[in-house]
Scaffold this motif. Structure first.
Motif, PDB file in Angstrom:
ATOM      1  N   SER A   1       0.826  -1.211   0.000  1.00  0.00           N
ATOM      2  CA  SER A   1       0.000   0.000   0.000  1.00  0.00           C
ATOM      3  C   SER A   1       0.857   1.257   0.000  1.00  0.00           C
ATOM      4  CB  SER A   1      -0.927   0.003   1.226  1.00  0.00           C
ATOM      5  OG  SER A   1      -1.805  -1.093   1.202  1.00  0.00           O
ATOM      6  N   ILE A   2       1.930   1.220   0.760  1.00  0.00           N
ATOM      7  CA  ILE A   2       2.809   2.392   0.843  1.00  0.00           C
ATOM      8  C   ILE A   2       3.596   2.587  -0.449  1.00  0.00           C
ATOM      9  CG2 ILE A   2       4.855   3.295   2.013  1.00  0.00           C
ATOM     10  CD1 ILE A   2       3.745   1.943   4.569  1.00  0.00           C
ATOM     11  N   GLU A   3       4.171   1.498  -0.964  1.00  0.00           N
ATOM     12  CA  GLU A   3       5.017   1.616  -2.153  1.00  0.00           C
ATOM     13  C   GLU A   3       4.229   2.006  -3.405  1.00  0.00           C
ATOM     14  OE1 GLU A   3       6.992  -2.115  -2.325  1.00  0.00           O
ATOM     15  OE2 GLU A   3       8.285  -1.703  -0.604  1.00  0.00           O
ATOM     16  N   LEU A   4       2.974   1.564  -3.510  1.00  0.00           N
ATOM     17  CA  LEU A   4       2.188   1.876  -4.703  1.00  0.00           C
ATOM     18  C   LEU A   4       1.527   3.252  -4.645  1.00  0.00           C
ATOM     19  CD1 LEU A   4       0.441  -1.503  -5.630  1.00  0.00           C
ATOM     20  CD2 LEU A   4       2.534  -0.499  -6.550  1.00  0.00           C
ATOM     21  N   LEU A   5       1.237   3.736  -3.444  1.00  0.00           N
ATOM     22  CA  LEU A   5       0.501   5.000  -3.332  1.00  0.00           C
ATOM     23  C   LEU A   5       1.391   6.208  -3.048  1.00  0.00           C
ATOM     24  CD1 LEU A   5      -2.664   3.821  -1.339  1.00  0.00           C
ATOM     25  CD2 LEU A   5      -2.420   4.196  -3.801  1.00  0.00           C
ATOM     26  N   THR A   6       2.595   5.981  -2.531  1.00  0.00           N
ATOM     27  CA  THR A   6       3.470   7.112  -2.217  1.00  0.00           C
ATOM     28  C   THR A   6       3.878   7.913  -3.452  1.00  0.00           C
ATOM     29  OG1 THR A   6       4.323   6.017  -0.227  1.00  0.00           O
ATOM     30  CG2 THR A   6       5.653   7.787  -1.149  1.00  0.00           C
TER      31      THR A   6
ATOM     32  N   ALA B   1       1.906   3.094  14.170  1.00  0.00           N
ATOM     33  CA  ALA B   1       1.710   4.524  14.433  1.00  0.00           C
ATOM     34  C   ALA B   1       2.324   5.372  13.323  1.00  0.00           C
ATOM     35  CB  ALA B   1       2.327   4.893  15.784  1.00  0.00           C
ATOM     36  N   SER B   2       3.444   4.924  12.765  1.00  0.00           N
ATOM     37  CA  SER B   2       4.082   5.652  11.667  1.00  0.00           C
ATOM     38  C   SER B   2       3.211   5.639  10.413  1.00  0.00           C
ATOM     39  CB  SER B   2       5.450   5.035  11.358  1.00  0.00           C
ATOM     40  OG  SER B   2       6.282   5.072  12.493  1.00  0.00           O
ATOM     41  N   VAL B   3       2.568   4.491  10.156  1.00  0.00           N
ATOM     42  CA  VAL B   3       1.632   4.434   9.025  1.00  0.00           C
ATOM     43  C   VAL B   3       0.470   5.389   9.259  1.00  0.00           C
ATOM     44  CG1 VAL B   3       0.166   2.952   7.619  1.00  0.00           C
ATOM     45  CG2 VAL B   3       2.270   2.040   8.580  1.00  0.00           C
ATOM     46  N   GLY B   4       0.004   5.466  10.512  1.00  0.00           N
ATOM     47  CA  GLY B   4      -1.048   6.426  10.846  1.00  0.00           C
ATOM     48  C   GLY B   4      -0.600   7.857  10.617  1.00  0.00           C
TER      49      GLY B   4
ATOM     50  N   GLY C   1       7.846  12.138   4.112  1.00  0.00           N
ATOM     51  CA  GLY C   1       9.195  11.573   4.138  1.00  0.00           C
ATOM     52  C   GLY C   1       9.614  11.155   5.535  1.00  0.00           C
ATOM     53  N   ALA C   2       9.288  11.994   6.531  1.00  0.00           N
ATOM     54  CA  ALA C   2       9.639  11.668   7.921  1.00  0.00           C
ATOM     55  C   ALA C   2       8.910  10.411   8.389  1.00  0.00           C
ATOM     56  CB  ALA C   2       9.305  12.845   8.829  1.00  0.00           C
ATOM     57  N   ALA C   3       7.611  10.327   8.065  1.00  0.00           N
ATOM     58  CA  ALA C   3       6.851   9.136   8.445  1.00  0.00           C
ATOM     59  C   ALA C   3       7.410   7.889   7.769  1.00  0.00           C
ATOM     60  CB  ALA C   3       5.377   9.329   8.084  1.00  0.00           C
ATOM     61  N   TYR C   4       7.811   8.032   6.518  1.00  0.00           N
ATOM     62  CA  TYR C   4       8.382   6.927   5.743  1.00  0.00           C
ATOM     63  C   TYR C   4       9.649   6.399   6.409  1.00  0.00           C
ATOM     64  CZ  TYR C   4       9.020   4.504   1.225  1.00  0.00           C
ATOM     65  OH  TYR C   4       9.127   3.583   0.223  1.00  0.00           O
ATOM     66  N   VAL C   5      10.525   7.310   6.819  1.00  0.00           N
ATOM     67  CA  VAL C   5      11.797   6.929   7.432  1.00  0.00           C
ATOM     68  C   VAL C   5      11.568   6.258   8.787  1.00  0.00           C
ATOM     69  CG1 VAL C   5      13.894   7.854   8.482  1.00  0.00           C
ATOM     70  CG2 VAL C   5      13.196   8.626   6.215  1.00  0.00           C
ATOM     71  N   VAL C   6      10.700   6.859   9.620  1.00  0.00           N
ATOM     72  CA  VAL C   6      10.418   6.288  10.942  1.00  0.00           C
ATOM     73  C   VAL C   6       9.770   4.912  10.802  1.00  0.00           C
ATOM     74  CG1 VAL C   6       9.081   6.596  13.059  1.00  0.00           C
ATOM     75  CG2 VAL C   6      10.240   8.551  12.025  1.00  0.00           C
ATOM     76  N   LEU C   7       8.878   4.794   9.829  1.00  0.00           N
ATOM     77  CA  LEU C   7       8.183   3.531   9.590  1.00  0.00           C
ATOM     78  C   LEU C   7       9.169   2.404   9.295  1.00  0.00           C
ATOM     79  CD1 LEU C   7       5.089   3.184   7.264  1.00  0.00           C
ATOM     80  CD2 LEU C   7       6.956   1.570   7.108  1.00  0.00           C
TER      81      LEU C   7
ATOM     82  N   ALA D   1      15.507   5.700  -0.928  1.00  0.00           N
ATOM     83  CA  ALA D   1      16.860   5.467  -0.431  1.00  0.00           C
ATOM     84  C   ALA D   1      16.945   5.771   1.056  1.00  0.00           C
ATOM     85  CB  ALA D   1      17.856   6.328  -1.207  1.00  0.00           C
ATOM     86  N   ALA D   2      16.266   6.844   1.490  1.00  0.00           N
ATOM     87  CA  ALA D   2      16.246   7.166   2.918  1.00  0.00           C
ATOM     88  C   ALA D   2      15.551   6.068   3.716  1.00  0.00           C
ATOM     89  CB  ALA D   2      15.547   8.503   3.141  1.00  0.00           C
ATOM     90  N   GLY D   3      14.506   5.483   3.128  1.00  0.00           N
ATOM     91  CA  GLY D   3      13.812   4.374   3.792  1.00  0.00           C
ATOM     92  C   GLY D   3      14.717   3.165   3.945  1.00  0.00           C
ATOM     93  N   PHE D   4      15.488   2.829   2.901  1.00  0.00           N
ATOM     94  CA  PHE D   4      16.428   1.714   2.994  1.00  0.00           C
ATOM     95  C   PHE D   4      17.495   1.990   4.053  1.00  0.00           C
ATOM     96  CE2 PHE D   4      15.369   0.959  -1.702  1.00  0.00           C
ATOM     97  CZ  PHE D   4      14.433  -0.020  -1.386  1.00  0.00           C
ATOM     98  N   ALA D   5      17.979   3.241   4.088  1.00  0.00           N
ATOM     99  CA  ALA D   5      18.974   3.612   5.104  1.00  0.00           C
ATOM    100  C   ALA D   5      18.381   3.484   6.504  1.00  0.00           C
ATOM    101  CB  ALA D   5      19.475   5.036   4.849  1.00  0.00           C
ATOM    102  N   ALA D   6      17.122   3.925   6.660  1.00  0.00           N
ATOM    103  CA  ALA D   6      16.455   3.799   7.958  1.00  0.00           C
ATOM    104  C   ALA D   6      16.291   2.333   8.350  1.00  0.00           C
ATOM    105  CB  ALA D   6      15.090   4.480   7.903  1.00  0.00           C
TER     106      ALA D   6
END
Length: 428
Positions: free
Chosen positions: A246-251, A310-313, A331-337, A274-279
């Motif tokens: 859901s995240i990858e297709l809608l972001t 909570a990050s998805v929320g 972006g911040a939610a993505y990284v924390v998630l 890339a930031a998500g992979f680093a996180a």
């Protein structure tokens, strides 16, 4: 006779596993940015690109369990080396492809490679560590190192794959694909060099392999049904698949709406990914410390699952913001998630390995991967189409509830059965 003492240490085994995981995921990272654009400039329309992509997914799903069973029967090293060979072939054909059918064949080869690579490296590491330290060995440091290495490879590969076409002339979009093929070739030699396994007393014949693989697969499924705790842990992967898809297709669409330009959105999404992979790498690295801080793996996995939900929320809530504020919040939610997801995934894998024996390890990991794929399929068929009515925020809110409900699967989880160690001769 003087007994030969193994020079392999748990730390050395951990380093080998991290290196293999890094090289396994680096070709994938290099392909992420240029893949769709390469097919487009070589004449494929949207429908053909969709067919090529679907062929990859179908191949992975169809071969996920047979290849996991194969790794348990003939060995993890052999199967992962075969994966590298198929990856080199698939990436080479992708770089040379000039028609839809060539891209389709390349996609099938890459699907075979992905299915073969799902599980053997992790199963090999756990088996080797158990051989060195016994069934009670602490898996967390090694699983953390492997998870971090794979995520770093994806982050580096994604950024490199996006930058390389800007640095060369001519068929620049094919350059990252050629680089991925080179990385896969390095993986092949690395697997053959560092993934030592105990010598098998009897070399299996083809007829034995064809007979034993279905038996091993069936045993893995029966174990998942018989062990209710393992069944719950595998069911968590379905929720994770729903969330990730859901995240990858809608972001990307959400970022396009914020920027007003698909080209700009593509660049921003590459940076965010890339930031998500680093996180994810950071989450894997800090997971052992999290377990020590909260008092054990079970508490850590439950807290990390709640944190991820909570990050998805928060990602769902970010749709109320526009412009730069909306992009920063998303972006911040993505990284924390992805940080929380890495922590929870590591401890869930640890709990799974505590419940399975060596002869079923790769098969069960393939069942787990299949559950993840199933969750992604459910998301694609049900939740993503729903975004046309309720928007990305509405779908992400539903996804957050599903992710949070996965926490209940850990409540009063039945205790793991002790694994009976199998005597092995440690390779040098």
């Amino acid at each position: 006779m003087i007994k030969k003492v193994s020079m392999i240490t748990p730390e050395g085994m951990r380093g080998r596993y991290a290196l293999v995981e890094f090289l396994t995921w680096l070709p994938t990272g290099l392909m992420i940015a240029p893949m769709v654009l390469l097919m487009s400039v070589r004449g494929l329309d949207v429908a053909q690109i969709g067919l090529v992509t679907a062929a990859y997914s179908i191949t992975v799903v169809a071969l996920e369990l047979p290849t996991g069973g194969l790794a348990d029967v003939i060995g993890r090293r052999t199967v992962l080396a075969a994966s590298a060979v198929f990856s080199v072939a698939g990436l080479t054909m992708t770089a040379l492809a000039g028609s839809a059918w060539m891209f389709l064949i390349a996609s099938l080869l890459k699907g075979v490679a992905r299915a073969l690579s799902s599980g053997p490296a992790q199963a090999w590491y756990v088996d080797r560590l158990h051989a060195l330290e016994g069934p009670a060995a602490d898996l967390k440091p090694g699983l953390a190192a492997g998870g971090a290495a794979g995520s770093v490879a994806l982050a580096i590969g994604t950024l490199t794959g996006g930058v390389l076409p800007l640095l060369v002339s001519g068929e620049s979009l094919a350059v990252p694909v050629w680089a991925g093929g080179g990385a896969a070739l390095i993986l092949l030699f690395t697997v053959l060099l560092v993934m030592r396994e105990p010598a098998r007393q009897v070399r299996p014949r083809l007829a034995d392999v064809l007979r034993d693989v279905p038996v091993t697969i069936g045993g893995g499924f029966r174990l998942a049904v018989r062990d209710r705790g393992l069944g719950r842990l595998l069911l968590v992967a379905v929720a994770a698949g729903v969330m990730l898809n859901s995240i990858e297709l809608l972001t990307p669409g959400r970022l396009a709406a914020l920027t007003g330009r698909p080209e700009t959105a593509g660049t921003i999404y590459a940076i965010v990914a890339a930031a998500g992979f680093a996180a994810n790498a950071v989450g894997s690295a800090i997971a052992p410390a999290v377990a020590r801080a909260v008092g054990g793996s079970m508490r850590a996995v439950m807290l990390a699952t709640v944190f991820t939900a909570a990050s998805v929320g928060a990602l769902a809530a970010s749709v109320a913001l526009d412009g730069v504020a909306g992009m920063v919040a998303a972006g911040a939610a993505y990284v924390v998630l992805f940080t929380g997801l890495a922590v929870s995934s590591l401890f869930r894998n640890e709990l799974i390995h505590q419940r399975i024996v060596s002869t079923q390890r790769a098969t069960v990991m393939s069942v787990d991967s299949l559950q993840l794929q199933f969750g992604g399929t459910v998301s694609s068929l049900v939740l993503v189409p729903l975004s046309a009515q309720v928007g990305a925020g509405g779908v992400w809110a539903v996804t957050a509830v599903i992710a949070l409900s996965a926490t209940l699967l850990y409540v009063r989880l039945p205790a793991a059965r002790a694994e009976v160690p199998v005597p092995v001769r440690e390779p040098q």
